[in-house]
Design a protein around this motif. Sequence first.
Motif, PDB file in Angstrom:
ATOM      1  N   ALA A 122      19.139 -30.654  59.976  1.00 49.39           N
ATOM      2  CA  ALA A 122      18.530 -29.414  59.481  1.00 49.39           C
ATOM      3  C   ALA A 122      19.424 -28.906  58.354  1.00 49.39           C
ATOM      4  O   ALA A 122      20.622 -28.732  58.530  1.00 49.39           O
ATOM      5  N   ASP A 123      18.822 -28.699  57.186  1.00 44.53           N
ATOM      6  CA  ASP A 123      19.555 -28.268  55.994  1.00 44.53           C
ATOM      7  C   ASP A 123      19.161 -26.845  55.638  1.00 44.53           C
ATOM      8  O   ASP A 123      17.977 -26.507  55.626  1.00 44.53           O
ATOM      9  N   HIS A 124      20.154 -26.022  55.361  1.00 46.19           N
ATOM     10  CA  HIS A 124      19.892 -24.692  54.813  1.00 46.19           C
ATOM     11  C   HIS A 124      19.485 -24.896  53.345  1.00 46.19           C
ATOM     12  O   HIS A 124      20.299 -25.339  52.535  1.00 46.19           O
ATOM     13  N   ILE A 125      18.241 -24.604  53.005  1.00 46.95           N
ATOM     14  CA  ILE A 125      17.769 -24.765  51.634  1.00 46.95           C
ATOM     15  C   ILE A 125      18.592 -23.871  50.716  1.00 46.95           C
ATOM     16  O   ILE A 125      19.106 -24.319  49.697  1.00 46.95           O
ATOM     17  N   ILE A 126      18.684 -22.602  51.060  1.00 44.67           N
ATOM     18  CA  ILE A 126      19.611 -21.691  50.393  1.00 44.67           C
ATOM     19  C   ILE A 126      20.813 -21.588  51.332  1.00 44.67           C
ATOM     20  O   ILE A 126      20.701 -21.101  52.455  1.00 44.67           O
ATOM     21  N   ALA A 127      21.938 -22.093  50.893  1.00 45.91           N
ATOM     22  CA  ALA A 127      23.131 -22.150  51.741  1.00 45.91           C
ATOM     23  C   ALA A 127      23.535 -20.759  52.213  1.00 45.91           C
ATOM     24  O   ALA A 127      23.308 -19.757  51.532  1.00 45.91           O
ATOM     25  N   GLU A 128      24.136 -20.716  53.381  1.00 47.36           N
ATOM     26  CA  GLU A 128      24.608 -19.451  53.942  1.00 47.36           C
ATOM     27  C   GLU A 128      25.538 -18.726  52.976  1.00 47.36           C
ATOM     28  O   GLU A 128      25.483 -17.502  52.855  1.00 47.36           O
ATOM     29  N   LYS A 129      26.375 -19.466  52.265  1.00 51.38           N
ATOM     30  CA  LYS A 129      27.320 -18.815  51.353  1.00 51.38           C
ATOM     31  C   LYS A 129      26.617 -18.135  50.183  1.00 51.38           C
ATOM     32  O   LYS A 129      27.197 -17.298  49.508  1.00 51.38           O
ATOM     33  N   HIS A 130      25.337 -18.478  49.964  1.00 48.56           N
ATOM     34  CA  HIS A 130      24.529 -17.829  48.933  1.00 48.56           C
ATOM     35  C   HIS A 130      23.587 -16.790  49.536  1.00 48.56           C
ATOM     36  O   HIS A 130      22.683 -16.302  48.862  1.00 48.56           O
ATOM     37  N   GLY A 131      23.762 -16.487  50.822  1.00 45.94           N
ATOM     38  CA  GLY A 131      22.936 -15.480  51.490  1.00 45.94           C
ATOM     39  C   GLY A 131      21.759 -16.045  52.258  1.00 45.94           C
ATOM     40  O   GLY A 131      20.941 -15.289  52.785  1.00 45.94           O
ATOM     41  N   GLY A 132      21.660 -17.365  52.343  1.00 46.94           N
ATOM     42  CA  GLY A 132      20.560 -17.991  53.079  1.00 46.94           C
ATOM     43  C   GLY A 132      20.700 -17.778  54.578  1.00 46.94           C
ATOM     44  O   GLY A 132      21.801 -17.824  55.126  1.00 46.94           O
ATOM     45  N   GLU A 133      19.580 -17.552  55.235  1.00 44.20           N
ATOM     46  CA  GLU A 133      19.569 -17.312  56.677  1.00 44.20           C
ATOM     47  C   GLU A 133      19.331 -18.604  57.448  1.00 44.20           C
ATOM     48  O   GLU A 133      18.778 -19.563  56.920  1.00 44.20           O
ATOM     49  N   THR A 134      19.728 -18.594  58.693  1.00 48.30           N
ATOM     50  CA  THR A 134      19.413 -19.691  59.593  1.00 48.30           C
ATOM     51  C   THR A 134      18.080 -19.340  60.243  1.00 48.30           C
ATOM     52  O   THR A 134      18.020 -18.753  61.319  1.00 48.30           O
ATOM     53  N   SER A 135      17.019 -19.664  59.521  1.00 48.13           N
ATOM     54  CA  SER A 135      15.664 -19.337  59.962  1.00 48.13           C
ATOM     55  C   SER A 135      14.725 -20.480  59.613  1.00 48.13           C
ATOM     56  O   SER A 135      15.026 -21.305  58.739  1.00 48.13           O
ATOM     57  N   GLU A 136      13.590 -20.484  60.264  1.00 47.68           N
ATOM     58  CA  GLU A 136      12.582 -21.512  60.015  1.00 47.68           C
ATOM     59  C   GLU A 136      12.218 -21.578  58.523  1.00 47.68           C
ATOM     60  O   GLU A 136      12.039 -22.651  57.961  1.00 47.68           O
ATOM     61  N   ALA A 137      12.142 -20.435  57.871  1.00 48.34           N
ATOM     62  CA  ALA A 137      11.751 -20.364  56.460  1.00 48.34           C
ATOM     63  C   ALA A 137      12.816 -20.901  55.507  1.00 48.34           C
ATOM     64  O   ALA A 137      12.507 -21.225  54.361  1.00 48.34           O
ATOM     65  N   ASN A 138      14.062 -21.024  55.967  1.00 45.37           N
ATOM     66  CA  ASN A 138      15.139 -21.477  55.097  1.00 45.37           C
ATOM     67  C   ASN A 138      15.747 -22.799  55.549  1.00 45.37           C
ATOM     68  O   ASN A 138      16.792 -23.204  55.068  1.00 45.37           O
ATOM     69  N   LEU A 139      15.080 -23.490  56.445  1.00 48.17           N
ATOM     70  CA  LEU A 139      15.589 -24.785  56.900  1.00 48.17           C
ATOM     71  C   LEU A 139      14.589 -25.888  56.564  1.00 48.17           C
ATOM     72  O   LEU A 139      13.386 -25.685  56.615  1.00 48.17           O
ATOM     73  N   CYS A 140      15.136 -27.030  56.219  1.00 46.10           N
ATOM     74  CA  CYS A 140      14.301 -28.218  56.023  1.00 46.10           C
ATOM     75  C   CYS A 140      14.989 -29.397  56.701  1.00 46.10           C
ATOM     76  O   CYS A 140      16.151 -29.328  57.068  1.00 46.10           O
ATOM     77  N   TRP A 141      14.250 -30.470  56.888  1.00 42.12           N
ATOM     78  CA  TRP A 141      14.772 -31.688  57.500  1.00 42.12           C
ATOM     79  C   TRP A 141      15.249 -32.581  56.369  1.00 42.12           C
ATOM     80  O   TRP A 141      14.493 -32.870  55.440  1.00 42.12           O
ATOM     81  N   SER A 142      16.498 -32.988  56.407  1.00 44.29           N
ATOM     82  CA  SER A 142      17.101 -33.735  55.318  1.00 44.29           C
ATOM     83  C   SER A 142      17.833 -34.959  55.842  1.00 44.29           C
ATOM     84  O   SER A 142      18.531 -34.887  56.855  1.00 44.29           O
ATOM     85  N   CYS A 143      17.693 -36.068  55.116  1.00 46.14           N
ATOM     86  CA  CYS A 143      18.490 -37.243  55.480  1.00 46.14           C
ATOM     87  C   CYS A 143      19.950 -36.945  55.162  1.00 46.14           C
ATOM     88  O   CYS A 143      20.270 -36.049  54.382  1.00 46.14           O
ATOM     89  N   TRP A 144      20.812 -37.704  55.778  1.00 46.54           N
ATOM     90  CA  TRP A 144      22.244 -37.507  55.622  1.00 46.54           C
ATOM     91  C   TRP A 144      22.654 -37.608  54.151  1.00 46.54           C
ATOM     92  O   TRP A 144      23.436 -36.804  53.658  1.00 46.54           O
ATOM     93  N   VAL A 145      22.090 -38.590  53.434  1.00 46.24           N
ATOM     94  CA  VAL A 145      22.468 -38.822  52.041  1.00 46.24           C
ATOM     95  C   VAL A 145      22.049 -37.644  51.157  1.00 46.24           C
ATOM     96  O   VAL A 145      22.858 -37.117  50.394  1.00 46.24           O
ATOM     97  N   CYS A 146      20.783 -37.223  51.248  1.00 44.47           N
ATOM     98  CA  CYS A 146      20.336 -36.084  50.432  1.00 44.47           C
ATOM     99  C   CYS A 146      21.146 -34.835  50.743  1.00 44.47           C
ATOM    100  O   CYS A 146      21.533 -34.094  49.835  1.00 44.47           O
ATOM    101  N   ASN A 147      21.408 -34.602  52.021  1.00 49.57           N
ATOM    102  CA  ASN A 147      22.137 -33.406  52.418  1.00 49.57           C
ATOM    103  C   ASN A 147      23.563 -33.412  51.854  1.00 49.57           C
ATOM    104  O   ASN A 147      24.081 -32.373  51.443  1.00 49.57           O
ATOM    105  N   ARG A 148      24.203 -34.566  51.803  1.00 50.70           N
ATOM    106  CA  ARG A 148      25.563 -34.638  51.278  1.00 50.70           C
ATOM    107  C   ARG A 148      25.584 -34.416  49.766  1.00 50.70           C
ATOM    108  O   ARG A 148      26.459 -33.741  49.248  1.00 50.70           O
ATOM    109  N   TYR A 149      24.630 -34.992  49.051  1.00 48.94           N
ATOM    110  CA  TYR A 149      24.586 -34.782  47.604  1.00 48.94           C
ATOM    111  C   TYR A 149      24.217 -33.341  47.272  1.00 48.94           C
ATOM    112  O   TYR A 149      24.738 -32.765  46.320  1.00 48.94           O
ATOM    113  N   LYS A 150      23.317 -32.747  48.034  1.00 51.34           N
ATOM    114  CA  LYS A 150      22.882 -31.378  47.764  1.00 51.34           C
ATOM    115  C   LYS A 150      23.986 -30.378  48.075  1.00 51.34           C
ATOM    116  O   LYS A 150      24.233 -29.468  47.300  1.00 51.34           O
ATOM    117  N   GLY A 151      24.640 -30.547  49.202  1.00 49.69           N
ATOM    118  CA  GLY A 151      25.677 -29.611  49.595  1.00 49.69           C
ATOM    119  C   GLY A 151      25.145 -28.196  49.636  1.00 49.69           C
ATOM    120  O   GLY A 151      24.065 -27.942  50.147  1.00 49.69           O
TER     121      GLY A 151
END
Length: 135
Positions: free
Chosen positions: A36-65
């Motif tokens: 589960a990836d925070h689309i808008i990262a917590e450090k940018h004010g993103g919430e841990t909510s259904e609306a701000n989470l997506c399913w991400s492969c390990w590789v995409c999630n690491r590059y996106k950070g």
Amino acid sequence: MTYINTELRRLVRERASQRCEYCLLPEADAFARHEADHIIAEKHGGETSEANLCWSCWVCNRYKGSDIASFDLLTQQITALFHPRLDVWEQHFSLDGAKLWPLTAQGRVTVRLLQLNKRERIEERRMMIELGLYP
């Protein structure tokens, strides 16, 4: 980083049909489990909510950070990355064989930042297409 409970993680995974919402890699065929990836990262004010989470492969999630945007080389503008909750994948990307083609500035920055057309990733998609597992 905030803990994502089992129920929320399950909801995000099922909503995505167990595929990475950035590159469309099926979790069942990935080397590592999707996350589960925070689309808008917590450090940018993103919430841990259904609306701000997506399913991400390990590789995409690491590059996106924690990135939420990048510099588009064509327009010379800072451009938001593809947002799986707000954007439609097919409006930003097209599949040509095993290569992902960006159709918009958002698509371009996402393809570049997440390295979606790195040689190894294209080859992985090519093999999966041949086996009928992608997209």
